[in-house]
Design a protein around this motif. Structure first.
Motif, short mmCIF file in Angstrom:
data_model
loop_
_atom_site.label_atom_id
_atom_site.label_comp_id
_atom_site.label_asym_id
_atom_site.label_seq_id
_atom_site.Cartn_x
_atom_site.Cartn_y
_atom_site.Cartn_z
N ARG A 87 0.82 -1.21 0.00
CA ARG A 87 0.00 0.00 0.00
C ARG A 87 0.86 1.26 0.00
N THR A 88 1.97 1.21 -0.67
CA THR A 88 2.85 2.38 -0.70
C THR A 88 2.22 3.55 -1.45
N ARG A 89 1.36 3.26 -2.39
CA ARG A 89 0.72 4.35 -3.13
C ARG A 89 -0.21 5.13 -2.21
N THR A 90 -1.02 4.43 -1.43
CA THR A 90 -1.90 5.10 -0.48
C THR A 90 -1.09 5.90 0.53
N ARG A 167 0.98 -3.79 3.68
CA ARG A 167 -0.12 -4.35 2.90
C ARG A 167 -1.47 -4.15 3.58
N SER A 168 -1.51 -3.38 4.63
CA SER A 168 -2.76 -3.08 5.33
C SER A 168 -3.21 -1.68 4.96
N TYR A 242 0.89 -4.38 10.12
CA TYR A 242 1.07 -3.55 8.93
C TYR A 242 1.25 -4.37 7.67
N ASP A 243 1.65 -5.64 7.80
CA ASP A 243 1.84 -6.48 6.62
C ASP A 243 0.56 -7.16 6.16
N GLY A 244 -0.57 -6.82 6.77
CA GLY A 244 -1.86 -7.35 6.34
C GLY A 244 -2.34 -8.57 7.10
#
Length: 263
Positions: A87-90, A167-168, A242-244
């Motif tokens: 989710r680096t774009r978000t 990834r969260s 944070y990794d989903g």
């Protein structure tokens, strides 16, 4: 009298031999064809033929004889499917938006609020005032500007480091708010007076009082840091990483044959 007399009666043909008396003479009796029983072909033994059979590939834990214990344990912790995209774009979009809004509001407050009277909004719930803060968010930690600048650098570096496994969606929102706010206040400490690593942060929002006597004067970056921090704390309490991944408490082991497993 000679016994080898020739009889006047014609002899029946040999093909009528074996006929019953009821069957007309001269009719050929066709015997049913006997079924040919072929002997089963014996497969050549791989040992005799010199061929070595290849071992059969059986998936772990799916053997017909008995389930493999290690295979069963691996199935409990296996991950099916592909991992979601980071989710680096978000994170980047939200952090950039917070930073842009913080810089814009600070430029406007310096241009229109510095040296002027506070502006009352919403019946006194919010005041627009101007304060240069040498401390941390909400006026805390005055006189520790350079330490706060180093902390902001460390926070930004840590967020960039974990973003590769982020990834969260919830964590991306929380970390994006924190990153944007930390960089916004860090920019003030680096580029504003009285100098690099000692610059004062511009604050311009005050609640219920024009001079921050009820609630310390703050800015957009401070709001983003607090909002992102609260989001991260809530996700951590809900056991969302944070990794989903989501941690769940494992259920108690089922009793086998009515007897609990030995501890």
């Amino acid at each position: 009298m000679d016994t080898d007399l020739v009889s006047d009666e014609p002899k029946a043909p040999e093909k009528d031999a074996g006929k019953t008396s009821d069957e007309p003479a001269g009719k050929v009796v066709e015997k049913p064809a006997e079924p040919q029983v072929s002997e089963p072909e014996t497969a050549a033994s791989p040992v005799l033929s010199g061929e070595v059979p290849e071992p059969e590939m059986v998936p772990a834990g799916k053997s017909g004889d008995a389930p493999a214990e290690t295979g069963q344990a691996e199935e409990e912790f296996s991950i099916t499917g592909s991992l979601p995209e980071p989710r680096t774009r978000t994170l980047g979009i939200l952090a950039a938006g917070v930073l842009a809004l913080d810089v814009l509001t600070k430029v406007v407050s310096v241009a229109f609020l510095e040296g002027g009277d506070p502006i009352k909004l919403f019946g006194g719930v919010l005041y627009l005032t101007f304060v240069r803060n040498p401390g941390a968010a909400f006026g805390l930690g005055e006189g520790m500007t350079w330490i706060l600048a180093l902390i902001a650098l460390g926070v930004a570096g840590f967020i960039f480091w974990i973003s590769r496994n982020l990834r969260s969606q919830g964590w991306a929102v929380g970390l994006g708010l924190v990153l944007g706010g930390a960089v916004g206040n860090l920019a003030d400490r680096l580029f504003r007076e009285p100098g690099p690593m000692r610059g004062h942060v511009v604050d311009f929002l005050s609640l219920f009082d024009p001079y921050g006597r009820v609630w310390p004067v703050f800015n957009v970056a401070d709001m983003a840091i607090i909002g992102g921090g609260v989001t991260i704390i809530v996700l951590a309490l809900m056991q969302h990483d944070y990794d989903g991944t989501v941690h769940r408490e494992s259920a108690a082991p089922a009793e086998a044959d009515g007897q609990p497993e030995p501890k």
